[in-house]
Design a protein around this motif. Sequence first.
Motif, PDB file in Angstrom:
ATOM      1  N   GLY A  94       0.809  -1.207   0.000  1.00 42.28           N
ATOM      2  CA  GLY A  94       0.000   0.000   0.000  1.00 42.28           C
ATOM      3  C   GLY A  94       0.846   1.263   0.000  1.00 42.28           C
ATOM      4  N   MET A  95       0.302   2.337  -0.600  1.00 38.89           N
ATOM      5  CA  MET A  95       1.014   3.605  -0.710  1.00 38.89           C
ATOM      6  C   MET A  95       0.042   4.763  -0.520  1.00 38.89           C
ATOM      7  SD  MET A  95       3.301   2.738  -4.079  1.00 38.89           S
ATOM      8  CE  MET A  95       1.965   1.806  -4.819  1.00 38.89           C
ATOM      9  N   VAL A  96       0.570   5.879   0.006  1.00 39.36           N
ATOM     10  CA  VAL A  96      -0.216   7.110   0.089  1.00 39.36           C
ATOM     11  C   VAL A  96       0.677   8.296  -0.236  1.00 39.36           C
ATOM     12  CG1 VAL A  96      -1.981   6.345   1.710  1.00 39.36           C
ATOM     13  CG2 VAL A  96       0.173   7.233   2.594  1.00 39.36           C
ATOM     14  N   LEU A  97       0.091   9.283  -0.882  1.00 40.57           N
ATOM     15  CA  LEU A  97       0.755  10.557  -1.126  1.00 40.57           C
ATOM     16  C   LEU A  97       0.212  11.599  -0.154  1.00 40.57           C
ATOM     17  CD1 LEU A  97       0.590  10.526  -4.997  1.00 40.57           C
ATOM     18  CD2 LEU A  97       2.722  10.924  -3.726  1.00 40.57           C
ATOM     19  N   SER A  98       1.084  12.487   0.307  1.00 44.69           N
ATOM     20  CA  SER A  98       0.630  13.610   1.116  1.00 44.69           C
ATOM     21  C   SER A  98      -0.246  14.522   0.254  1.00 44.69           C
ATOM     22  CB  SER A  98       1.828  14.377   1.664  1.00 44.69           C
ATOM     23  OG  SER A  98       2.639  14.867   0.617  1.00 44.69           O
ATOM     24  N   PRO A  99      -1.114  15.314   0.863  1.00 46.96           N
ATOM     25  CA  PRO A  99      -2.014  16.168   0.073  1.00 46.96           C
ATOM     26  C   PRO A  99      -1.301  17.098  -0.897  1.00 46.96           C
ATOM     27  CG  PRO A  99      -2.784  16.051   2.334  1.00 46.96           C
ATOM     28  CD  PRO A  99      -1.441  15.366   2.301  1.00 46.96           C
ATOM     29  N   ASP A 100      -0.083  17.555  -0.541  1.00 43.56           N
ATOM     30  CA  ASP A 100       0.661  18.428  -1.454  1.00 43.56           C
ATOM     31  C   ASP A 100       1.466  17.659  -2.490  1.00 43.56           C
ATOM     32  OD1 ASP A 100       2.784  17.419   0.008  1.00 43.56           O
ATOM     33  OD2 ASP A 100       3.359  19.332   0.918  1.00 43.56           O
ATOM     34  N   GLY A 101       1.403  16.321  -2.434  1.00 40.85           N
ATOM     35  CA  GLY A 101       2.097  15.492  -3.419  1.00 40.85           C
ATOM     36  C   GLY A 101       3.587  15.422  -3.247  1.00 40.85           C
ATOM     37  N   ARG A 102       4.106  15.907  -2.124  1.00 35.09           N
ATOM     38  CA  ARG A 102       5.551  16.001  -1.967  1.00 35.09           C
ATOM     39  C   ARG A 102       6.162  14.873  -1.155  1.00 35.09           C
ATOM     40  NH1 ARG A 102       6.827  22.167  -0.402  1.00 35.09           N
ATOM     41  NH2 ARG A 102       8.949  21.337  -0.556  1.00 35.09           N
ATOM     42  N   ARG A 103       5.327  14.001  -0.595  1.00 30.98           N
ATOM     43  CA  ARG A 103       5.846  12.848   0.149  1.00 30.98           C
ATOM     44  C   ARG A 103       5.041  11.616  -0.232  1.00 30.98           C
ATOM     45  NH1 ARG A 103       7.725  12.941   6.073  1.00 30.98           N
ATOM     46  NH2 ARG A 103       5.543  12.646   6.542  1.00 30.98           N
ATOM     47  N   LEU A 104       5.735  10.495  -0.364  1.00 33.21           N
ATOM     48  CA  LEU A 104       5.111   9.208  -0.670  1.00 33.21           C
ATOM     49  C   LEU A 104       5.487   8.223   0.429  1.00 33.21           C
ATOM     50  CD1 LEU A 104       3.621   7.305  -2.766  1.00 33.21           C
ATOM     51  CD2 LEU A 104       5.913   6.735  -3.604  1.00 33.21           C
ATOM     52  N   VAL A 105       4.477   7.665   1.091  1.00 31.89           N
ATOM     53  CA  VAL A 105       4.692   6.637   2.114  1.00 31.89           C
ATOM     54  C   VAL A 105       4.348   5.283   1.508  1.00 31.89           C
ATOM     55  CG1 VAL A 105       4.084   5.826   4.426  1.00 31.89           C
ATOM     56  CG2 VAL A 105       4.109   8.280   3.938  1.00 31.89           C
ATOM     57  N   VAL A 106       5.226   4.302   1.729  1.00 33.19           N
ATOM     58  CA  VAL A 106       5.076   2.967   1.146  1.00 33.19           C
ATOM     59  C   VAL A 106       5.180   1.923   2.245  1.00 33.19           C
ATOM     60  CG1 VAL A 106       6.006   1.315  -0.544  1.00 33.19           C
ATOM     61  CG2 VAL A 106       6.182   3.786  -0.985  1.00 33.19           C
ATOM     62  N   ALA A 107       4.267   0.967   2.259  1.00 37.48           N
ATOM     63  CA  ALA A 107       4.343  -0.171   3.178  1.00 37.48           C
ATOM     64  C   ALA A 107       5.255  -1.232   2.582  1.00 37.48           C
ATOM     65  CB  ALA A 107       2.953  -0.749   3.424  1.00 37.48           C
ATOM     66  N   GLU A 108       6.272  -1.632   3.337  1.00 36.36           N
ATOM     67  CA  GLU A 108       7.116  -2.769   2.953  1.00 36.36           C
ATOM     68  C   GLU A 108       6.666  -3.956   3.804  1.00 36.36           C
ATOM     69  OE1 GLU A 108      11.495  -2.021   1.566  1.00 36.36           O
ATOM     70  OE2 GLU A 108      11.162  -0.901   3.405  1.00 36.36           O
ATOM     71  N   THR A 109       5.813  -4.787   3.221  1.00 35.37           N
ATOM     72  CA  THR A 109       5.149  -5.834   3.994  1.00 35.37           C
ATOM     73  C   THR A 109       6.139  -6.783   4.656  1.00 35.37           C
ATOM     74  OG1 THR A 109       3.200  -5.698   2.576  1.00 35.37           O
ATOM     75  CG2 THR A 109       3.461  -7.702   3.874  1.00 35.37           C
ATOM     76  N   TYR A 110       7.113  -7.267   3.917  1.00 38.35           N
ATOM     77  CA  TYR A 110       8.024  -8.279   4.449  1.00 38.35           C
ATOM     78  C   TYR A 110       9.260  -7.674   5.119  1.00 38.35           C
ATOM     79  CZ  TYR A 110       5.254 -12.153   2.823  1.00 38.35           C
ATOM     80  OH  TYR A 110       4.228 -13.063   2.666  1.00 38.35           O
ATOM     81  N   ALA A 111       9.299  -6.353   5.254  1.00 38.69           N
ATOM     82  CA  ALA A 111      10.327  -5.697   6.055  1.00 38.69           C
ATOM     83  C   ALA A 111       9.738  -5.120   7.337  1.00 38.69           C
ATOM     84  CB  ALA A 111      11.021  -4.600   5.256  1.00 38.69           C
ATOM     85  N   ALA A 112       8.429  -5.271   7.534  1.00 39.24           N
ATOM     86  CA  ALA A 112       7.735  -4.829   8.754  1.00 39.24           C
ATOM     87  C   ALA A 112       7.969  -3.346   9.037  1.00 39.24           C
ATOM     88  CB  ALA A 112       8.157  -5.684   9.949  1.00 39.24           C
ATOM     89  N   ARG A 113       7.775  -2.527   7.999  1.00 42.06           N
ATOM     90  CA  ARG A 113       7.988  -1.093   8.203  1.00 42.06           C
ATOM     91  C   ARG A 113       7.266  -0.288   7.129  1.00 42.06           C
ATOM     92  NH1 ARG A 113      14.308  -1.680   6.536  1.00 42.06           N
ATOM     93  NH2 ARG A 113      13.988  -1.907   4.291  1.00 42.06           N
ATOM     94  N   LEU A 114       7.118   0.992   7.405  1.00 43.30           N
ATOM     95  CA  LEU A 114       6.708   1.975   6.421  1.00 43.30           C
ATOM     96  C   LEU A 114       7.926   2.829   6.089  1.00 43.30           C
ATOM     97  CD1 LEU A 114       3.376   3.290   8.028  1.00 43.30           C
ATOM     98  CD2 LEU A 114       3.667   1.327   6.500  1.00 43.30           C
ATOM     99  N   ILE A 115       8.106   3.136   4.816  1.00 45.30           N
ATOM    100  CA  ILE A 115       9.167   4.038   4.402  1.00 45.30           C
ATOM    101  C   ILE A 115       8.545   5.245   3.723  1.00 45.30           C
ATOM    102  CG2 ILE A 115      10.961   2.280   4.219  1.00 45.30           C
ATOM    103  CD1 ILE A 115      10.452   2.158   1.200  1.00 45.30           C
ATOM    104  N   VAL A 116       9.324   6.325   3.621  1.00 48.67           N
ATOM    105  CA  VAL A 116       8.810   7.554   3.022  1.00 48.67           C
ATOM    106  C   VAL A 116       9.866   8.130   2.092  1.00 48.67           C
ATOM    107  CG1 VAL A 116       9.537   8.932   5.025  1.00 48.67           C
ATOM    108  CG2 VAL A 116       7.752   9.804   3.509  1.00 48.67           C
TER     109      VAL A 116
END
Length: 277
Positions: A150-172
């Motif tokens: 799963g992924m989400v963009l911030s409302p201003d489009g300047r940050r992308l958060v990504v779920a790394e399922t098999y690394a047990a973390r969210l990255i940005v």
Amino acid sequence: MTALTTTVLADGLGFPEAPRWHGGRLWFSDFHDRVVRTLGADGGQEVAVELDDSPSGLGWLPDGDLLVVSMVRRALLRVGERGPQLHADVSGSTRFRANDLVVDAAGRAYVSSFGFDLEGGADPEPTALLRVDLDGSVHVAAEDVVFPNGMVLSPDGRRLVVAETYAARLIVFDVAGDGTLSGRRVFAELPGVAPDGICLDAEGQVWVATARSPEVLRVREGGEVTGRVAVGSGSLSYACALGGADGRSLFVCTAPSWRPGRRAGRIEVARVDVGSA
């Protein structure tokens, strides 16, 4: 903290995934049934798109056309007046199934994929996160991502958060004006969690479906868990979206397992304090 609980809005589904609130309805893929469905606040369902493949990630282009991930084919389909048409073939840049996506205001789609034979029981391997531009051209946005999901963009489009399922973390990542990603860093370490679908609220916190447990977590950047929603008995949470008239309805896609079997997929919903971003 007190865990919220859900009520069931729809049940008897194959496997619901990739929920999106759009046009006053909840859209989601039912990938074992090979359809995209919509759901009203009263639970009334409609089939919006029928495919010959399993759909997953959903997003909308600036002209209103729907983008759908075609998982096994490893392609993006553009759904307009003529029905599903090929928008981009990502098979040359992926291994095994394509998965989720998020679309920015310019019509660029960031696309995730499995990267290894999950169904065959292979060990996890890193893969690439892709960017598909509005013209359908395919680019590697980031390397060495462990089951980007799963992924989400911030409302201003300047940050992308990504779920790394098999690394047990969210990255940005930081997102440049041309869609290029840089500045990769950890948003939240989530030990023991398999983060799957995610959504962003107005305070910048991320709701995380956990795939291996019967709850959804609200996570602050840095890793603090600030909220929990427990889903129905016998189910696991696989994806989530904020929506409804005020953005405070947390819709959760649940099922006992992602594998084909009895029709026990559900859309569950809980009311939360902070609305969508």
